[in-house]
Design a protein around this motif. Structure first.
Motif, PDB file in Angstrom:
ATOM      1  N   LYS A  53      86.657  51.885  59.975  1.00 58.47           N
ATOM      2  CA  LYS A  53      85.242  52.217  60.199  1.00 58.47           C
ATOM      3  C   LYS A  53      84.807  53.359  59.301  1.00 58.47           C
ATOM      4  CE  LYS A  53      85.367  51.357  65.013  1.00 58.47           C
ATOM      5  NZ  LYS A  53      85.027  51.837  66.338  1.00 58.47           N
ATOM      6  N   GLU A  54      85.632  54.394  59.218  1.00 56.35           N
ATOM      7  CA  GLU A  54      85.286  55.560  58.407  1.00 56.35           C
ATOM      8  C   GLU A  54      85.263  55.212  56.917  1.00 56.35           C
ATOM      9  OE1 GLU A  54      83.925  59.189  57.541  1.00 56.35           O
ATOM     10  OE2 GLU A  54      84.200  58.431  59.572  1.00 56.35           O
ATOM     11  N   GLU A  55      86.294  54.555  56.445  1.00 56.29           N
ATOM     12  CA  GLU A  55      86.373  54.198  55.028  1.00 56.29           C
ATOM     13  C   GLU A  55      85.337  53.131  54.645  1.00 56.29           C
ATOM     14  OE1 GLU A  55      88.236  55.420  52.455  1.00 56.29           O
ATOM     15  OE2 GLU A  55      88.912  56.972  53.840  1.00 56.29           O
ATOM     16  N   GLY A  56      84.925  52.325  55.613  1.00 58.14           N
ATOM     17  CA  GLY A  56      84.018  51.225  55.326  1.00 58.14           C
ATOM     18  C   GLY A  56      82.552  51.517  55.520  1.00 58.14           C
ATOM     19  N   LYS A  57      82.190  52.746  55.887  1.00 56.93           N
ATOM     20  CA  LYS A  57      80.783  53.073  56.156  1.00 56.93           C
ATOM     21  C   LYS A  57      79.848  52.633  55.035  1.00 56.93           C
ATOM     22  CE  LYS A  57      81.131  56.991  59.267  1.00 56.93           C
ATOM     23  NZ  LYS A  57      80.902  58.431  59.427  1.00 56.93           N
ATOM     24  N   GLU A  58      80.221  52.963  53.820  1.00 57.55           N
ATOM     25  CA  GLU A  58      79.398  52.626  52.648  1.00 57.55           C
ATOM     26  C   GLU A  58      79.201  51.106  52.538  1.00 57.55           C
ATOM     27  OE1 GLU A  58      79.941  52.715  47.812  1.00 57.55           O
ATOM     28  OE2 GLU A  58      81.148  54.069  49.033  1.00 57.55           O
ATOM     29  N   PHE A  59      80.269  50.354  52.790  1.00 53.14           N
ATOM     30  CA  PHE A  59      80.208  48.903  52.649  1.00 53.14           C
ATOM     31  C   PHE A  59      79.429  48.253  53.787  1.00 53.14           C
ATOM     32  CE2 PHE A  59      84.039  50.460  50.574  1.00 53.14           C
ATOM     33  CZ  PHE A  59      83.784  50.033  49.280  1.00 53.14           C
ATOM     34  N   PHE A  60      79.610  48.793  55.008  1.00 57.44           N
ATOM     35  CA  PHE A  60      78.840  48.277  56.133  1.00 57.44           C
ATOM     36  C   PHE A  60      77.340  48.523  55.930  1.00 57.44           C
ATOM     37  CE2 PHE A  60      82.938  49.022  58.461  1.00 57.44           C
ATOM     38  CZ  PHE A  60      83.199  47.684  58.711  1.00 57.44           C
ATOM     39  N   TYR A  61      77.011  49.676  55.371  1.00 54.62           N
ATOM     40  CA  TYR A  61      75.614  49.993  55.072  1.00 54.62           C
ATOM     41  C   TYR A  61      75.039  49.000  54.060  1.00 54.62           C
ATOM     42  CZ  TYR A  61      71.607  52.299  52.947  1.00 54.62           C
ATOM     43  OH  TYR A  61      70.360  52.565  52.444  1.00 54.62           O
ATOM     44  N   ARG A  62      75.778  48.767  52.976  1.00 54.54           N
ATOM     45  CA  ARG A  62      75.306  47.823  51.956  1.00 54.54           C
ATOM     46  C   ARG A  62      75.163  46.410  52.521  1.00 54.54           C
ATOM     47  NH1 ARG A  62      79.099  49.553  46.891  1.00 54.54           N
ATOM     48  NH2 ARG A  62      78.218  51.621  46.578  1.00 54.54           N
ATOM     49  N   LYS A  63      76.077  46.016  53.393  1.00 55.05           N
ATOM     50  CA  LYS A  63      76.009  44.695  54.025  1.00 55.05           C
ATOM     51  C   LYS A  63      74.741  44.579  54.857  1.00 55.05           C
ATOM     52  CE  LYS A  63      77.436  40.789  55.865  1.00 55.05           C
ATOM     53  NZ  LYS A  63      77.146  39.558  55.201  1.00 55.05           N
ATOM     54  N   GLU A  64      74.476  45.612  55.656  1.00 60.06           N
ATOM     55  CA  GLU A  64      73.304  45.607  56.519  1.00 60.06           C
ATOM     56  C   GLU A  64      72.006  45.639  55.714  1.00 60.06           C
ATOM     57  OE1 GLU A  64      71.202  45.486  60.028  1.00 60.06           O
ATOM     58  OE2 GLU A  64      73.373  45.351  59.845  1.00 60.06           O
ATOM     59  N   ARG A  65      71.940  46.518  54.738  1.00 58.27           N
ATOM     60  CA  ARG A  65      70.688  46.712  54.001  1.00 58.27           C
ATOM     61  C   ARG A  65      70.439  45.634  52.946  1.00 58.27           C
ATOM     62  NH1 ARG A  65      67.717  52.057  51.924  1.00 58.27           N
ATOM     63  NH2 ARG A  65      66.017  50.942  50.951  1.00 58.27           N
ATOM     64  N   TYR A  66      71.468  45.299  52.179  1.00 59.51           N
ATOM     65  CA  TYR A  66      71.278  44.401  51.042  1.00 59.51           C
ATOM     66  C   TYR A  66      71.930  43.031  51.199  1.00 59.51           C
ATOM     67  CZ  TYR A  66      70.271  48.962  48.979  1.00 59.51           C
ATOM     68  OH  TYR A  66      69.783  50.218  48.738  1.00 59.51           O
ATOM     69  N   GLY A  67      72.692  42.841  52.264  1.00 59.95           N
ATOM     70  CA  GLY A  67      73.381  41.571  52.462  1.00 59.95           C
ATOM     71  C   GLY A  67      74.589  41.397  51.548  1.00 59.95           C
ATOM     72  N   SER A  68      75.108  42.496  51.005  1.00 61.52           N
ATOM     73  CA  SER A  68      76.257  42.450  50.093  1.00 61.52           C
ATOM     74  C   SER A  68      77.535  42.119  50.866  1.00 61.52           C
ATOM     75  CB  SER A  68      76.451  43.794  49.397  1.00 61.52           C
ATOM     76  OG  SER A  68      75.315  44.119  48.638  1.00 61.52           O
ATOM     77  N   GLU A  69      78.280  41.170  50.375  1.00 62.33           N
ATOM     78  CA  GLU A  69      79.557  40.808  50.991  1.00 62.33           C
ATOM     79  C   GLU A  69      80.637  41.780  50.529  1.00 62.33           C
ATOM     80  OE1 GLU A  69      79.998  38.446  53.258  1.00 62.33           O
ATOM     81  OE2 GLU A  69      77.882  37.907  53.144  1.00 62.33           O
ATOM     82  N   PHE A  70      81.659  41.962  51.341  1.00 58.79           N
ATOM     83  CA  PHE A  70      82.792  42.796  50.963  1.00 58.79           C
ATOM     84  C   PHE A  70      84.034  42.322  51.695  1.00 58.79           C
ATOM     85  CE2 PHE A  70      81.047  44.838  54.696  1.00 58.79           C
ATOM     86  CZ  PHE A  70      82.152  45.254  55.411  1.00 58.79           C
ATOM     87  N   SER A  71      85.184  42.793  51.225  1.00 58.13           N
ATOM     88  CA  SER A  71      86.478  42.443  51.833  1.00 58.13           C
ATOM     89  C   SER A  71      87.307  43.706  51.985  1.00 58.13           C
ATOM     90  CB  SER A  71      87.254  41.475  50.949  1.00 58.13           C
ATOM     91  OG  SER A  71      86.550  40.276  50.792  1.00 58.13           O
ATOM     92  N   PHE A  72      88.139  43.706  52.997  1.00 57.11           N
ATOM     93  CA  PHE A  72      89.140  44.764  53.152  1.00 57.11           C
ATOM     94  C   PHE A  72      90.468  44.212  52.694  1.00 57.11           C
ATOM     95  CE2 PHE A  72      86.346  46.563  56.533  1.00 57.11           C
ATOM     96  CZ  PHE A  72      86.245  47.832  56.010  1.00 57.11           C
ATOM     97  N   ILE A  73      91.269  45.071  52.092  1.00 55.87           N
ATOM     98  CA  ILE A  73      92.620  44.698  51.704  1.00 55.87           C
ATOM     99  C   ILE A  73      93.568  45.590  52.493  1.00 55.87           C
ATOM    100  CG2 ILE A  73      94.315  44.674  49.838  1.00 55.87           C
ATOM    101  CD1 ILE A  73      91.968  44.216  47.915  1.00 55.87           C
ATOM    102  N   ALA A  74      94.539  44.980  53.139  1.00 55.45           N
ATOM    103  CA  ALA A  74      95.514  45.741  53.914  1.00 55.45           C
ATOM    104  C   ALA A  74      96.818  45.842  53.124  1.00 55.45           C
ATOM    105  CB  ALA A  74      95.766  45.056  55.250  1.00 55.45           C
ATOM    106  N   ILE A  75      97.372  47.033  53.107  1.00 55.41           N
ATOM    107  CA  ILE A  75      98.638  47.276  52.438  1.00 55.41           C
ATOM    108  C   ILE A  75      99.602  47.822  53.482  1.00 55.41           C
ATOM    109  CG2 ILE A  75      99.842  48.607  50.669  1.00 55.41           C
ATOM    110  CD1 ILE A  75      97.147  48.780  49.191  1.00 55.41           C
ATOM    111  N   TYR A  76     100.756  47.201  53.584  1.00 58.65           N
ATOM    112  CA  TYR A  76     101.765  47.677  54.525  1.00 58.65           C
ATOM    113  C   TYR A  76     103.076  47.876  53.784  1.00 58.65           C
ATOM    114  CZ  TYR A  76     105.075  47.999  58.321  1.00 58.65           C
ATOM    115  OH  TYR A  76     106.061  48.432  59.146  1.00 58.65           O
TER     116      TYR A  76
END
Length: 62
Positions: A20-43
Motif C-alpha cells: 500500500k505504501e509503495e504503491g500509493k503513486e500507482f494507485f493514484y494514477r490508476k484512479e485518476r488516469y486509468g493507468s494499468e500497473f503490476s506488482f512484482i514480488a521477489i522472494y
C-alpha cells in the motif's frame, strides 16, 4: 514453494502495508488516469539487501 506461501501468509499484514505504501503513486494514477500497473514480488531465502529505488529506475527504462 510451500515454505514461501507459509511465510507470506504468516506476514501477510506486513506485506500488504508495504504494498500500500509503495504503491500509493500507482494507485493514484490508476484512479485518476486509468493507468494499468503490476506488482512484482521477489522472494529470497537468504538475507540480502534489495534497493527498491534501483528497481524503480529499471522500470523507467522499459
Amino acid at each position: 514453494m510451500l515454505q514461501v506461501i507459509a511465510e507470506i501468509r504468516k506476514n501477510e499484514h506486513q506485506y500488504m502495508e508495504v504494498l500500500k505504501e509503495e504503491g500509493k503513486e500507482f494507485f493514484y494514477r490508476k484512479e485518476r488516469y486509468g493507468s494499468e500497473f503490476s506488482f512484482i514480488a521477489i522472494y529470497c531465502e537468504c538475507k540480502i539487501a534489495i534497493d527498491f529505488n534501483e528497481l524503480k529506475k529499471i522500470k523507467k527504462y522499459r
